[in-house]
Motif scaffolding. Structure first.
Motif, mmCIF file in Angstrom:
data_model
loop_
_atom_site.group_PDB
_atom_site.id
_atom_site.type_symbol
_atom_site.label_atom_id
_atom_site.label_comp_id
_atom_site.label_asym_id
_atom_site.label_seq_id
_atom_site.Cartn_x
_atom_site.Cartn_y
_atom_site.Cartn_z
ATOM 1 N N ASP A 83 -82.225 -30.117 -1.922
ATOM 2 C CA ASP A 83 -83.588 -30.617 -1.688
ATOM 3 C C ASP A 83 -84.506 -30.333 -2.876
ATOM 4 N N GLU A 84 -85.797 -30.454 -2.623
ATOM 5 C CA GLU A 84 -86.781 -30.234 -3.696
ATOM 6 C C GLU A 84 -86.747 -28.812 -4.232
ATOM 7 N N MET A 85 -86.427 -27.866 -3.351
ATOM 8 C CA MET A 85 -86.377 -26.463 -3.800
ATOM 9 C C MET A 85 -85.261 -26.279 -4.833
ATOM 10 N N GLY A 86 -84.119 -26.927 -4.573
ATOM 11 C CA GLY A 86 -83.013 -26.859 -5.539
ATOM 12 C C GLY A 86 -83.455 -27.443 -6.879
ATOM 13 N N ALA A 87 -84.174 -28.558 -6.815
ATOM 14 C CA ALA A 87 -84.646 -29.211 -8.048
ATOM 15 C C ALA A 87 -85.671 -28.319 -8.753
ATOM 16 N N HIS A 88 -86.502 -27.639 -7.961
ATOM 17 C CA HIS A 88 -87.521 -26.734 -8.538
ATOM 18 C C HIS A 88 -86.837 -25.596 -9.305
ATOM 19 N N ILE A 89 -85.846 -24.973 -8.680
ATOM 20 C CA ILE A 89 -85.139 -23.850 -9.332
ATOM 21 C C ILE A 89 -84.456 -24.342 -10.611
ATOM 22 N N ALA A 90 -83.816 -25.520 -10.527
ATOM 23 C CA ALA A 90 -83.108 -26.066 -11.695
ATOM 24 C C ALA A 90 -84.081 -26.304 -12.848
ATOM 25 N N LYS A 91 -85.273 -26.790 -12.494
ATOM 26 C CA LYS A 91 -86.261 -27.124 -13.537
ATOM 27 C C LYS A 91 -86.840 -25.842 -14.141
ATOM 28 N N ARG A 123 -75.682 -26.781 -10.365
ATOM 29 C CA ARG A 123 -76.080 -26.836 -8.960
ATOM 30 C C ARG A 123 -76.809 -25.524 -8.641
ATOM 31 N N CYS A 124 -77.866 -25.595 -7.848
ATOM 32 C CA CYS A 124 -78.666 -24.392 -7.592
ATOM 33 C C CYS A 124 -78.762 -24.091 -6.101
ATOM 34 N N GLY A 125 -78.897 -22.816 -5.768
ATOM 35 C CA GLY A 125 -79.052 -22.425 -4.369
ATOM 36 C C GLY A 125 -79.600 -21.017 -4.260
ATOM 37 N N VAL A 177 -87.897 -16.919 -12.299
ATOM 38 C CA VAL A 177 -87.712 -18.306 -11.865
ATOM 39 C C VAL A 177 -88.212 -18.479 -10.423
ATOM 40 N N LEU A 178 -88.270 -17.370 -9.679
ATOM 41 C CA LEU A 178 -88.735 -17.445 -8.286
ATOM 42 C C LEU A 178 -90.232 -17.167 -8.161
ATOM 43 N N ASP A 179 -90.925 -16.992 -9.297
ATOM 44 C CA ASP A 179 -92.346 -16.596 -9.264
ATOM 45 C C ASP A 179 -93.219 -17.461 -8.360
ATOM 46 N N ALA A 180 -92.945 -18.777 -8.359
ATOM 47 C CA ALA A 180 -93.854 -19.660 -7.613
ATOM 48 C C ALA A 180 -93.237 -20.140 -6.299
ATOM 49 N N VAL A 181 -92.201 -19.456 -5.835
ATOM 50 C CA VAL A 181 -91.549 -19.888 -4.586
ATOM 51 C C VAL A 181 -92.214 -19.162 -3.416
ATOM 52 N N GLU A 182 -92.696 -19.931 -2.457
ATOM 53 C CA GLU A 182 -93.463 -19.323 -1.361
ATOM 54 C C GLU A 182 -92.597 -18.505 -0.418
#
Ligand code: GDP
Ligand code: IMO
Ligand code: MG
Length: 426
Positions: A283-291, A305-307, A333-338
């Protein structure tokens, strides 16, 4: 002085290159012991970026000696390209680089075979290899027909190459694949052999002397435990022993000389290539981590692939790897993950699993059991000490320590040397 093995503890690309470089400031030797140029280890120093495939990452520190051990499969032409580039960038190799005469060789026909085998695999069966000829070269080693780096020192080396290439061309023709131009191969191999000859030696007495002298030695793992040919997600693995057990086998150092194993893990998980990946995000979260994590392969440029962080994988790696401490990477990389999720177990066929099953069919049926974790929503890259980390980030690290039963001794919050917190040993 310690003899430390650093191993990837997920599916590779955890940040081994960066940590080797950070730890190498006070190290006498860095030794690669398995794999080949399927590896891509990135080191960022100031505005300079290096991606090392076969050369131990210690080559970037002038006082450090580097060994390419017997357990590797070495693409000699690829190695010459890599070394030439390093020399162009001002790195000195003389009296610092030692290549085992027992290491095996990867030649063009191994790469052709790798590509042809992948091409013949059906959808869902493709391993997604790096096409660097790794599997076919290890096959030759186990089949006792491989050429070794020491063969370069023999007068009839080019004849040996011809004999091997003729046999492999028959196999390639049988597969409908491209055959190797033997004359051209011999020319290329001769040039590479001339370049490498001064570096080839018996590295085993060298390393034994280093142990006797009580030198500080780092063993640089490639890939990760989940890609290990025995312990990984077979058959979606590489062809070598990526764990700490590979270090004595692939360098000749006595197993009891090793006194420390550092497992490198990302604060989440990535995988490149095929095979099961229970916490993968589509999903979008996977794309966010990849970016944010810039998750593209350092060797092939393929998107990774990210998870989420998989606690089952980490515990299992710690168990088979004998990991004493973690280097926890890419926390930033997780700084902005809610909301950060962590897999604490799998659910499979009505059963709760806390270790990785051997069967990938079973692993594919595994559903991760998650615990949710509030994010910190604050940049961490500028943090230079544990106390400067946001509260929630500290809690996340402590949570992972508790989940895995292993302490984090190194925390990485950015790609540069300076973005590293040394928290002390467990
Ligand atoms: P290796 O194969 O284990 O050495 O890892 P790679 O070099 O293939 O991939 C790791 C990537 O993450 C590289 O691009 C590194 O520069 C980068 N990296 C390493 N540590 C950190 C970190 O803490 N934060 C961020 N944002 N990037 C990192
Ligand atoms: P570093 O050392 C990530 C993966 C490939 C493929 C499988 C088999 O940089 O962490 P191979 O070419 O070895 O036969 O491919 O292993 N793979 C890696 N994935 N990092 C690596 O190395 C890898 N080396 C191989 O993508 O899935
Ligand atoms: Mg890599």
């Amino acid at each position: 002085m310690s003899k430390t093995v650093l191993i990837g503890s997920q599916w590779g690309d955890e940040g081994k290159g960066k940590i080797i470089d950070v730890l190498t400031a006070n190290v006498d030797w860095v030794v690669r012991y398995q794999g080949g140029n399927n590896a891509g280890h990135t080191v960022e120093i100031g505005d300079q970026k290096y991606v090392l495939h076969l050369t131990p990452s210690g080559i970037l520190r002038e006082d450090c000696k580097c060994v390419i051990g017997n357990g590797l499969v070495v693409d000699i032409i690829g190695l010459v390209e890599e070394l030439s580039e390093l020399v162009e960038r001002g790195i000195k190799l003389d009296d610092r680089l030692f290549i085992s005469d027992r290491a095996h060789m990867v030649l063009q026909y191994h790469k052709e075979l790798d590509g042809a085998k992948e091409g013949n695999r059906g959808e869902g069966e493709k391993i997604g290899t790096t096409k660097r000829g790794i599997g076919p070269a290890y096959i030759d080693k186990a089949d006792r027909i491989g050429l070794r780096l020491g063969d370069i020192l023999e007068d009839d080396f080019l004849e040996m190459v011809r004999t091997q290439a003729e046999a492999k061309n028959k196999v390639l023709a049988g597969m409908g694949a491209k055959e190797v131009d033997i004359e051209k191969l011999q020319d290329q191999v001769k040039e590479a052999a001339d370049y490498l000859r001064p570096f080839i030696c018996d590295t085993i007495p060298l390393l034994h002397e280093a142990v006797q002298n009580d030198d500080e030695i780092l063993f640089e793992g490639a890939q990760g435990v989940m890609l290990d040919v025995d312990f990984g997600t077979y058959p979606f693995v590489t062809s070598s022993s990526t764990g700490a057990g590979g270090a004595p086998a692939g360098s000749g150092i006595p197993p009891n000389a090793i006194d420390r194993v550092v497992g490198i893990v990302k604060a989440y998980t990535t995988r490149v290539g095929g095979g099961p990946f229970p916490t993968e995000l589509h999903d979008e979260m996977g794309a966010h981590i990849a970016k944010v994590g810039n998750e593209f392969g350092a060797t092939t440029g393929r998107p990774r692939r990210c998870g989420w962080f998989d606690g089952v994988v980490a515990r299992y790696s710690a168990m088979v790897g004998g990991i004493n401490e973690w280097a926890l990477m890419k926390l930033d990389v997780l700084d902005a993950v809610e909301t950060i999720r962590v897999c604490v177990a799998y659910e499979c066929d009505g059963e709760r699993l806390t270790t990785v099953p051997a069967s990938i069919r079973k692993l594919e049926r595994c559903k991760p059991v998650y615990e949710d974790f509030k994010g910190w929503n604050t940049p961490t890259t500028g943090c230079t000490s544990w106390d400067e980390l946001p509260d929630q980030a500290q809690k996340y690290v402590q949570y992972l320590e508790k989940l895995t039963g292993v302490k984090v001794s190194i925390l990485s919050v950015g790609p540069k040397r300076s973005s590293t917190l040394l928290l002390g040993k467990s």
